[in-house]
Design a protein around this motif. Structure first.
Motif, PDB file in Angstrom:
ATOM      1  N   GLY A 147     -12.432  23.131  59.856  1.00 25.78           N
ATOM      2  CA  GLY A 147     -12.494  24.422  59.177  1.00 25.78           C
ATOM      3  C   GLY A 147     -13.784  24.712  58.444  1.00 25.78           C
ATOM      4  N   TYR A 148     -14.780  23.842  58.560  1.00 21.97           N
ATOM      5  CA  TYR A 148     -16.061  24.097  57.902  1.00 21.97           C
ATOM      6  C   TYR A 148     -16.892  25.075  58.736  1.00 21.97           C
ATOM      7  CZ  TYR A 148     -15.171  20.059  54.879  1.00 21.97           C
ATOM      8  OH  TYR A 148     -14.623  19.185  53.970  1.00 21.97           O
ATOM      9  N   ARG A 149     -17.595  25.981  58.048  1.00 18.09           N
ATOM     10  CA  ARG A 149     -18.528  26.883  58.723  1.00 18.09           C
ATOM     11  C   ARG A 149     -19.748  26.051  59.121  1.00 18.09           C
ATOM     12  NH1 ARG A 149     -20.865  30.669  55.641  1.00 18.09           N
ATOM     13  NH2 ARG A 149     -20.440  29.458  53.759  1.00 18.09           N
ATOM     14  N   THR A 150     -19.842  25.765  60.396  1.00 20.83           N
ATOM     15  CA  THR A 150     -20.820  24.796  60.892  1.00 20.83           C
ATOM     16  C   THR A 150     -21.798  25.462  61.852  1.00 20.83           C
ATOM     17  OG1 THR A 150     -19.126  23.071  60.729  1.00 20.83           O
ATOM     18  CG2 THR A 150     -21.073  22.576  62.059  1.00 20.83           C
ATOM     19  N   ILE A 151     -23.063  25.107  61.715  1.00 22.94           N
ATOM     20  CA  ILE A 151     -24.085  25.534  62.678  1.00 22.94           C
ATOM     21  C   ILE A 151     -24.846  24.295  63.122  1.00 22.94           C
ATOM     22  CG2 ILE A 151     -26.221  26.822  63.043  1.00 22.94           C
ATOM     23  CD1 ILE A 151     -25.297  28.853  61.013  1.00 22.94           C
ATOM     24  N   ILE A 152     -24.949  24.121  64.437  1.00 23.47           N
ATOM     25  CA  ILE A 152     -25.822  23.087  64.987  1.00 23.47           C
ATOM     26  C   ILE A 152     -26.865  23.793  65.841  1.00 23.47           C
ATOM     27  CG2 ILE A 152     -24.132  22.649  66.822  1.00 23.47           C
ATOM     28  CD1 ILE A 152     -25.333  19.819  67.071  1.00 23.47           C
ATOM     29  N   THR A 153     -28.120  23.476  65.608  1.00 31.89           N
ATOM     30  CA  THR A 153     -29.214  24.151  66.289  1.00 31.89           C
ATOM     31  C   THR A 153     -30.424  23.235  66.315  1.00 31.89           C
ATOM     32  OG1 THR A 153     -30.654  26.114  66.222  1.00 31.89           O
ATOM     33  CG2 THR A 153     -29.966  25.197  64.112  1.00 31.89           C
ATOM     34  N   THR A 154     -31.328  23.471  67.233  1.00 33.67           N
ATOM     35  CA  THR A 154     -32.607  22.781  67.157  1.00 33.67           C
ATOM     36  C   THR A 154     -33.473  23.496  66.130  1.00 33.67           C
ATOM     37  OG1 THR A 154     -33.645  24.126  68.866  1.00 33.67           O
ATOM     38  CG2 THR A 154     -32.471  22.148  69.595  1.00 33.67           C
ATOM     39  N   SER A 155     -34.463  22.795  65.613  1.00 30.88           N
ATOM     40  CA  SER A 155     -35.359  23.439  64.648  1.00 30.88           C
ATOM     41  C   SER A 155     -36.087  24.610  65.306  1.00 30.88           C
ATOM     42  CB  SER A 155     -36.356  22.422  64.094  1.00 30.88           C
ATOM     43  OG  SER A 155     -37.162  21.869  65.127  1.00 30.88           O
ATOM     44  N   LEU A 156     -36.450  24.471  66.591  1.00 27.26           N
ATOM     45  CA  LEU A 156     -37.149  25.544  67.289  1.00 27.26           C
ATOM     46  C   LEU A 156     -36.262  26.780  67.427  1.00 27.26           C
ATOM     47  CD1 LEU A 156     -38.890  23.471  70.111  1.00 27.26           C
ATOM     48  CD2 LEU A 156     -39.971  24.472  68.085  1.00 27.26           C
ATOM     49  N   SER A 157     -35.003  26.585  67.805  1.00 30.19           N
ATOM     50  CA  SER A 157     -34.081  27.714  67.951  1.00 30.19           C
ATOM     51  C   SER A 157     -33.801  28.374  66.613  1.00 30.19           C
ATOM     52  CB  SER A 157     -32.774  27.244  68.591  1.00 30.19           C
ATOM     53  OG  SER A 157     -32.982  26.810  69.920  1.00 30.19           O
ATOM     54  N   MET A 158     -33.673  27.581  65.567  1.00 36.16           N
ATOM     55  CA  MET A 158     -33.434  28.135  64.240  1.00 36.16           C
ATOM     56  C   MET A 158     -34.601  29.019  63.797  1.00 36.16           C
ATOM     57  SD  MET A 158     -32.498  26.133  60.687  1.00 36.16           S
ATOM     58  CE  MET A 158     -34.075  25.256  60.580  1.00 36.16           C
ATOM     59  N   LEU A 159     -35.810  28.538  63.996  1.00 39.71           N
ATOM     60  CA  LEU A 159     -36.982  29.314  63.611  1.00 39.71           C
ATOM     61  C   LEU A 159     -37.102  30.580  64.459  1.00 39.71           C
ATOM     62  CD1 LEU A 159     -39.404  26.307  63.169  1.00 39.71           C
ATOM     63  CD2 LEU A 159     -38.639  27.837  61.336  1.00 39.71           C
ATOM     64  N   ASP A 160     -36.777  30.489  65.737  1.00 39.22           N
ATOM     65  CA  ASP A 160     -36.791  31.676  66.594  1.00 39.22           C
ATOM     66  C   ASP A 160     -35.784  32.713  66.103  1.00 39.22           C
ATOM     67  OD1 ASP A 160     -38.777  30.722  68.226  1.00 39.22           O
ATOM     68  OD2 ASP A 160     -37.423  30.026  69.812  1.00 39.22           O
ATOM     69  N   ALA A 161     -34.603  32.248  65.684  1.00 38.70           N
ATOM     70  CA  ALA A 161     -33.574  33.163  65.193  1.00 38.70           C
ATOM     71  C   ALA A 161     -34.008  33.847  63.905  1.00 38.70           C
ATOM     72  CB  ALA A 161     -32.260  32.408  64.972  1.00 38.70           C
ATOM     73  N   ASP A 187     -33.638  17.594  66.411  1.00 38.94           N
ATOM     74  CA  ASP A 187     -35.036  17.456  66.852  1.00 38.94           C
ATOM     75  C   ASP A 187     -36.036  18.016  65.850  1.00 38.94           C
ATOM     76  OD1 ASP A 187     -35.291  15.904  69.073  1.00 38.94           O
ATOM     77  OD2 ASP A 187     -34.930  17.516  70.495  1.00 38.94           O
ATOM     78  N   LEU A 188     -35.822  17.761  64.576  1.00 39.44           N
ATOM     79  CA  LEU A 188     -36.795  18.185  63.576  1.00 39.44           C
ATOM     80  C   LEU A 188     -38.098  17.427  63.802  1.00 39.44           C
ATOM     81  CD1 LEU A 188     -37.104  19.994  61.077  1.00 39.44           C
ATOM     82  CD2 LEU A 188     -36.469  18.018  59.670  1.00 39.44           C
ATOM     83  N   GLY A 189     -39.204  18.157  63.770  1.00 40.68           N
ATOM     84  CA  GLY A 189     -40.504  17.564  64.022  1.00 40.68           C
ATOM     85  C   GLY A 189     -41.133  18.056  65.301  1.00 40.68           C
ATOM     86  N   LYS A 190     -40.361  18.791  66.116  1.00 41.35           N
ATOM     87  CA  LYS A 190     -40.897  19.321  67.373  1.00 41.35           C
ATOM     88  C   LYS A 190     -41.582  20.679  67.179  1.00 41.35           C
ATOM     89  CE  LYS A 190     -39.451  16.054  70.171  1.00 41.35           C
ATOM     90  NZ  LYS A 190     -38.370  16.299  71.130  1.00 41.35           N
ATOM     91  N   GLU A 191     -41.367  21.308  66.020  1.00 42.18           N
ATOM     92  CA  GLU A 191     -41.882  22.651  65.784  1.00 42.18           C
ATOM     93  C   GLU A 191     -43.379  22.649  65.446  1.00 42.18           C
ATOM     94  OE1 GLU A 191     -40.856  20.403  62.514  1.00 42.18           O
ATOM     95  OE2 GLU A 191     -39.344  21.239  63.895  1.00 42.18           O
ATOM     96  N   ASN A 192     -44.001  23.779  65.640  1.00 40.77           N
ATOM     97  CA  ASN A 192     -45.395  23.960  65.254  1.00 40.77           C
ATOM     98  C   ASN A 192     -45.481  24.016  63.729  1.00 40.77           C
ATOM     99  OD1 ASN A 192     -48.079  24.575  65.036  1.00 40.77           O
ATOM    100  ND2 ASN A 192     -47.903  26.650  65.885  1.00 40.77           N
ATOM    101  N   ARG A 228     -45.898  13.154  57.767  1.00 40.46           N
ATOM    102  CA  ARG A 228     -47.271  13.173  58.272  1.00 40.46           C
ATOM    103  C   ARG A 228     -47.407  14.165  59.437  1.00 40.46           C
ATOM    104  NH1 ARG A 228     -46.824   7.598  57.014  1.00 40.46           N
ATOM    105  NH2 ARG A 228     -46.142   7.081  59.132  1.00 40.46           N
ATOM    106  N   ARG A 229     -46.385  14.224  60.288  1.00 43.35           N
ATOM    107  CA  ARG A 229     -46.445  15.146  61.427  1.00 43.35           C
ATOM    108  C   ARG A 229     -46.422  16.591  60.929  1.00 43.35           C
ATOM    109  NH1 ARG A 229     -46.190  15.660  66.729  1.00 43.35           N
ATOM    110  NH2 ARG A 229     -45.028  17.395  67.631  1.00 43.35           N
ATOM    111  N   MET A 230     -45.593  16.884  59.955  1.00 41.01           N
ATOM    112  CA  MET A 230     -45.519  18.238  59.419  1.00 41.01           C
ATOM    113  C   MET A 230     -46.799  18.635  58.675  1.00 41.01           C
ATOM    114  SD  MET A 230     -41.619  18.643  58.017  1.00 41.01           S
ATOM    115  CE  MET A 230     -40.297  19.146  59.124  1.00 41.01           C
ATOM    116  N   SER A 231     -47.567  17.641  58.258  1.00 41.57           N
ATOM    117  CA  SER A 231     -48.804  17.906  57.519  1.00 41.57           C
ATOM    118  C   SER A 231     -50.008  18.093  58.434  1.00 41.57           C
ATOM    119  CB  SER A 231     -49.088  16.749  56.545  1.00 41.57           C
ATOM    120  OG  SER A 231     -48.021  16.528  55.664  1.00 41.57           O
ATOM    121  N   ARG A 232     -49.801  18.012  59.748  1.00 39.22           N
ATOM    122  CA  ARG A 232     -50.940  17.934  60.657  1.00 39.22           C
ATOM    123  C   ARG A 232     -51.810  19.191  60.644  1.00 39.22           C
ATOM    124  NH1 ARG A 232     -46.356  18.803  63.622  1.00 39.22           N
ATOM    125  NH2 ARG A 232     -46.381  20.351  65.318  1.00 39.22           N
TER     126      ARG A 232
END
Length: 271
Positions: A147-161, A187-192, A228-232
Motif C-alpha cells: 500500500g505504499y506510494r512507490t516509484i521505481i525509475t532510473t535516474s535518467l528517466s526521472m530527470l527526463d520526466a 543506476d544512479l551515476g549514469k546521468e550527465n 567523484r563521478r558526479m563532480s566530474r
C-alpha cells in the motif's frame, strides 16, 4: 457481514434465523441449486429503515456447486494477480522483472524492520550484472503490494520526466518524486553531471531527506566513487551534498556479480 454493512446497520440473516427472531419478513421465492436441484436456504438483509430484502441463498454443498465455487475463486485470484501486476507496472517495474523475488537476506531484513526505522533507505551497490535492478524491482513490488506510494525509475528517466514537466508545472515534476512514500532510483551515476542535473537530483534527495521519506538507490559505484563521478563537471558541492545525505540515511548493501546470466556465456561454456 462486511464492515460497510455494519456501519449502515445492516443485518444478514437466513430465512430460518429471521423466523426464529420473530421478524416479519416477506415470503421468499423458492431457490434451487442449478446443479442438483436441492432447495436452498434463502438469505436476506435488513436495509434502510429496517426494510428487509432477499439477496440470495446459502451455497449448496453438492459437487457441482462446489466445483463452480472453486473455479470462480481461481478466476478471481487470477484477476487479482493481473490487477496487482498492472499496479506494479504503473509504479515503474519493468515487465521483465515482474517475477522478481527478494533473494538476499539483507534485503529481507530491511523490509522486516522497515517500520522500526523511519526514513531509512538502501544503497545497493554492485558491478554490472549483479542483479541490482532485479533486487530493486522486488523491493518496489513488496512496498507497492503493502500500500505504499512507490516509484521505481532510473535516474535518467526521472530527470527526463522532470524536464518534460517544464511545459506545465515544473514544481509538480519534482514533487512527484520528492513526495512519494518510497522512491527507488536505479543506476544512479549514469546521468550527465551538469549543473541542472545535479541541482535537480539534490532537490529531490534533499526534500526526501528532510521529510524522512526513504530513498533506495542502486549504483555500480560505491558512495565515494559516485561523489567523484558526479563532480566530474565541476559540481562538487552538489555531489558531496547528495552522497552525504545518502550515506546518512541509507544502509549499504553490496551485491556480487552473478555468473552465467548471459546466453552468450552459456554458448561459450558449452563450446
Amino acid at each position: 457481514m462486511s464492515d460497510m454493512q455494519r456501519r449502515r446497520g445492516m443485518k444478514v440473516l437466513t430465512y430460518s434465523e429471521a423466523k426464529e427472531q420473530g421478524l416479519d419478513v416477506p415470503t421468499p421465492d423458492p431457490i434451487v441449486c442449478e446443479w442438483c436441484g436441492s432447495t436452498l436456504e434463502p438469505i436476506g438483509m435488513t436495509g434502510f429503515q429496517g426494510a428487509f430484502h432477499w439477496i440470495g441463498a446459502e451455497p449448496c454443498g453438492c459437487d457441482g456447486a462446489a466445483k463452480q465455487r472453486e473455479e470462480e475463486a481461481e478466476r478471481e485470484e487470477l484477476e487479482a494477480k493481473a490487477r496487482q501486476r498492472e499496479a506494479f507496472v504503473r509504479c515503474g517495474v519493468k515487465r521483465r522483472f515482474l517475477d522478481a523475488t527478494i533473494c538476499h537476506a539483507s534485503l529481507s531484513n530491511y523490509l522486516d524492520g522497515f517500520s522500526e526505522s523511519p526514513g531509512v533507505g538502501l544503497y545497493i551497490c554492485g558491478p554490472s550484472r549483479a542483479g541490482k535492478t532485479y533486487s530493486a524491482s522486488a523491493i518496489a513490488m513488496a512496498f507497492c503490494a503493502s500500500g505504499y506510494r512507490t516509484i521505481i525509475t532510473t535516474s535518467l528517466s526521472m530527470l527526463d520526466a522532470v524536464k518534460a514537466s517544464f511545459d506545465g508545472d515544473a514544481k509538480h515534476g519534482i514533487a512527484r518524486f520528492a513526495s512519494c512514500d518510497i522512491l527507488i532510483v536505479d543506476d544512479l551515476g549514469k546521468e550527465n553531471a551538469n549543473s541542472w542535473v545535479m541541482t535537480t537530483l539534490f532537490q529531490i534527495i534533499n526534500e526526501r531527506y528532510e521529510a524522512m521519506r526513504p530513498t533506495i538507490v542502486t549504483s555500480q559505484y560505491m558512495p565515494d566513487e559516485l561523489m567523484r563521478r558526479m563532480s566530474r563537471n565541476g559540481e562538487r558541492e552538489s555531489a558531496v551534498a547528495i552522497t552525504e545525505r545518502l550515506k546518512e540515511t541509507c544502509r549499504l548493501i553490496r551485491l556480487p556479480r552473478r555468473t552465467n546470466v548471459n546466453l552468450m556465456e552459456e554458448v561459450l561454456r558449452d563450446a
